[in-house]
Write a protein that holds these residues in place. Structure first.
Motif, short mmCIF file in Angstrom:
data_model
loop_
_atom_site.label_atom_id
_atom_site.label_comp_id
_atom_site.label_asym_id
_atom_site.label_seq_id
_atom_site.Cartn_x
_atom_site.Cartn_y
_atom_site.Cartn_z
N PHE A 106 -1.66 18.27 -13.16
CA PHE A 106 -2.96 17.83 -12.65
C PHE A 106 -2.79 16.66 -11.69
O PHE A 106 -3.39 16.62 -10.61
CB PHE A 106 -3.88 17.44 -13.81
N SER A 107 -1.97 15.69 -12.06
CA SER A 107 -1.73 14.52 -11.22
C SER A 107 -1.18 14.95 -9.85
O SER A 107 -1.63 14.48 -8.81
CB SER A 107 -0.75 13.57 -11.91
N GLY A 108 -0.20 15.86 -9.87
CA GLY A 108 0.39 16.33 -8.61
C GLY A 108 -0.61 17.04 -7.73
O GLY A 108 -0.67 16.81 -6.51
N LEU A 109 -1.43 17.90 -8.33
CA LEU A 109 -2.44 18.63 -7.55
C LEU A 109 -3.48 17.68 -6.97
O LEU A 109 -3.92 17.85 -5.82
CB LEU A 109 -3.13 19.67 -8.44
N MET A 110 -3.88 16.67 -7.74
CA MET A 110 -4.84 15.69 -7.24
C MET A 110 -4.27 14.94 -6.04
O MET A 110 -4.96 14.72 -5.04
CB MET A 110 -5.20 14.68 -8.34
N LYS A 111 -3.01 14.56 -6.12
CA LYS A 111 -2.37 13.84 -5.01
C LYS A 111 -2.31 14.69 -3.75
O LYS A 111 -2.50 14.20 -2.64
CB LYS A 111 -0.96 13.41 -5.40
N ILE A 112 -2.05 15.99 -3.94
CA ILE A 112 -1.92 16.88 -2.79
C ILE A 112 -3.27 17.20 -2.15
O ILE A 112 -3.42 17.14 -0.93
CB ILE A 112 -1.21 18.19 -3.23
N ILE A 113 -4.26 17.51 -2.99
CA ILE A 113 -5.53 18.02 -2.47
C ILE A 113 -6.59 16.92 -2.34
O ILE A 113 -7.39 16.94 -1.40
CB ILE A 113 -6.05 19.17 -3.37
N PHE A 114 -6.59 15.98 -3.26
CA PHE A 114 -7.59 14.89 -3.22
C PHE A 114 -6.89 13.53 -3.32
O PHE A 114 -7.11 12.78 -4.27
CB PHE A 114 -8.59 15.03 -4.38
N PRO A 115 -6.03 13.19 -2.35
CA PRO A 115 -5.30 11.91 -2.44
C PRO A 115 -6.22 10.70 -2.46
O PRO A 115 -5.86 9.66 -2.99
CB PRO A 115 -4.41 11.93 -1.19
N HIS A 116 -7.43 10.85 -1.89
CA HIS A 116 -8.40 9.75 -1.89
C HIS A 116 -9.12 9.65 -3.23
O HIS A 116 -9.81 8.66 -3.50
CB HIS A 116 -9.43 9.98 -0.79
N GLY A 117 -8.96 10.67 -4.09
CA GLY A 117 -9.54 10.64 -5.43
C GLY A 117 -10.97 11.11 -5.52
O GLY A 117 -11.53 11.18 -6.61
N GLY A 118 -11.60 11.46 -4.42
CA GLY A 118 -13.03 11.80 -4.45
C GLY A 118 -13.33 13.23 -4.77
O GLY A 118 -13.91 13.96 -3.95
N ALA A 119 -12.93 13.70 -5.95
CA ALA A 119 -13.19 15.09 -6.33
C ALA A 119 -14.42 15.16 -7.23
O ALA A 119 -14.67 14.27 -8.03
CB ALA A 119 -11.98 15.66 -7.07
N THR A 120 -15.19 16.22 -7.08
CA THR A 120 -16.38 16.42 -7.91
C THR A 120 -15.97 16.93 -9.30
O THR A 120 -14.82 17.33 -9.52
CB THR A 120 -17.34 17.44 -7.28
N ASN A 121 -16.93 16.97 -10.20
CA ASN A 121 -16.71 17.50 -11.55
C ASN A 121 -16.14 18.91 -11.48
O ASN A 121 -15.16 19.24 -12.16
CB ASN A 121 -18.05 17.48 -12.30
N GLU A 122 -16.73 19.76 -10.64
CA GLU A 122 -16.29 21.17 -10.53
C GLU A 122 -14.89 21.26 -9.94
O GLU A 122 -14.07 22.09 -10.38
CB GLU A 122 -17.27 21.96 -9.65
N GLU A 123 -14.57 20.42 -8.96
CA GLU A 123 -13.24 20.44 -8.34
C GLU A 123 -12.18 19.96 -9.33
O GLU A 123 -11.08 20.53 -9.40
CB GLU A 123 -13.24 19.58 -7.08
N VAL A 124 -12.51 18.93 -10.10
CA VAL A 124 -11.59 18.44 -11.12
C VAL A 124 -11.33 19.52 -12.16
O VAL A 124 -10.19 19.75 -12.59
CB VAL A 124 -12.15 17.16 -11.79
N GLU A 125 -12.38 20.24 -12.56
CA GLU A 125 -12.22 21.30 -13.56
C GLU A 125 -11.33 22.41 -13.04
O GLU A 125 -10.51 22.96 -13.79
CB GLU A 125 -13.59 21.86 -13.96
N GLU A 126 -11.46 22.75 -11.77
CA GLU A 126 -10.62 23.81 -11.19
C GLU A 126 -9.14 23.42 -11.24
O GLU A 126 -8.28 24.24 -11.59
CB GLU A 126 -11.05 24.08 -9.74
N LEU A 127 -8.84 22.17 -10.91
CA LEU A 127 -7.45 21.70 -10.97
C LEU A 127 -6.94 21.70 -12.41
O LEU A 127 -5.80 22.09 -12.68
CB LEU A 127 -7.34 20.28 -10.40
N LEU A 128 -7.78 21.25 -13.34
CA LEU A 128 -7.38 21.17 -14.75
C LEU A 128 -7.10 22.56 -15.32
O LEU A 128 -6.11 22.76 -16.04
CB LEU A 128 -8.47 20.46 -15.56
N ARG A 129 -7.96 23.53 -15.00
CA ARG A 129 -7.76 24.90 -15.48
C ARG A 129 -6.44 25.48 -14.96
O ARG A 129 -5.70 26.16 -15.68
CB ARG A 129 -8.93 25.80 -15.06
N PHE A 130 -6.14 25.20 -13.69
CA PHE A 130 -4.91 25.71 -13.09
C PHE A 130 -3.70 25.05 -13.75
O PHE A 130 -2.69 25.72 -14.02
CB PHE A 130 -4.93 25.42 -11.58
#
Length: 285
Positions: free
Chosen positions: A230-254
């Motif tokens: 999850f940390s790696g995906l966040m850094k790649i796709i949302f390095p600024h950290g501004g992901a919505t609830n739905e976007e965070v859930e998609e990364l977590l499920r993956f």
């Protein structure tokens, strides 16, 4: 933009394939991340580690040694894990350790990011990647063995496999054809490589905890795999950290899916592993 920066034309891939292509980048952005991808030939499994970043090294089949990989006691010099951000093993089925204790040292390193040589304990941050070709279809592997069956005998050990944080299903990525290469705009690879390297100093593994909590059934090692992915995906796709609830859930499920794939195979290999429910809950109940 990210897919194009790796040389591929994003329009030629499905959303699912793009997720898998981006997952290949996690070892470049996350310290001590252990990744496995097995699949058919010519799907670009080793492309990123050889062509995209000057901070990763690709070792193609053959014999390797503890001195080369970890520490040379004669010269008192650290091996590849201390020199590179990512050490990738291509054609992993052909990899052999010359030293008897090679696999054990690798297991220690994959679990803790450190290894003991002589009287000293050394630490390093290099991620480990194992990529290889499958000889059979997925239904055949699941019927007759498991999804790790192409690994060398020495690697085919439940304690070793349990240290893998994420398994990319390489059979879901299409065989690379000429029209899949991009001539569109993307980041210059040296610039992208420096961004990825600088993000290794940050930890995004708790960014989902504002919205979700993992089930208490999930073991520490499973939790570590999910958190690091999850940390790696966040850094790649949302390095600024501004992901919505739905976007965070998609990364977590993956992230959960990739670790669950490892655990499901471990249960086939070793009956001492119990069934685990990989679930999560929203913090709002």
């Amino acid at each position: 933009v990210l897919v194009r920066s790796t040389g591929m034309e994003s329009d030629k891939f499905t959303d699912r394939e793009k997720w898998l292509l981006l997952a290949r980048m996690i070892p470049l952005v996350e310290n001590n991340f252990n990744l496995c991808e097995l699949g058919p030939r010519s799907t670009g499994k080793s492309h990123i580690y050889k062509e995209i970043s000057p901070n990763s090294i690709l070792i193609s089949g053959g014999q390797t040694t503890v001195a080369n990989l970890f520490y040379n006691m004669g010269r008192k010099t650290v091996g590849l894990v201390g020199l590179w951000d990512c050490v990738a093993f291509d054609e992993v089925a052909g990899i052999k350790f010359k030293d008897k204790d090679g696999i054990q040292i690798m297991k220690d390193y994959m679990a803790s990011g450190s290894f003991a040589r002589g009287k000293e304990e050394k630490a390093a941050t290099a991620s480990m990647v194992f990529v290889g070709n499958t000889q059979h279809t997925v239904p055949y592997m699941l019927k007759h063995s498991d999804l790790f069956c192409e690994l060398p005998d020495k690697f085919y050990d439940s304690a070793f496999l349990d240290r893998i944080h994420f398994y990319i299903p390489g059979w879901e990525v299409d065989i690379i054809r000429g029209e899949m290469f991009s001539d569109g705009y993307g980041f210059v690879v040296d610039y992208l490589a420096e961004i990825l390297r600088s993000l290794r100093n940050h930890d995004y593994s708790d960014r989902y905890k504002e919205y979700f909590t993992l089930s208490s059934d999930i073991s520490t090692r499973d939790r570590d795999g999910i958190n690091k992915t999850f940390s790696g995906l966040m850094k790649i796709i949302f390095p600024h950290g501004g992901a919505t609830n739905e976007e965070v859930e998609e990364l977590l499920r993956f992230a959960i899916e990739g670790r669950k794939r490892v655990k499901d195979q471990l249960m086939r290999i070793d009956s001492t592993y119990g069934n685990v429910r990989f679930t999560y809950l929203g913090t709002d109940g």
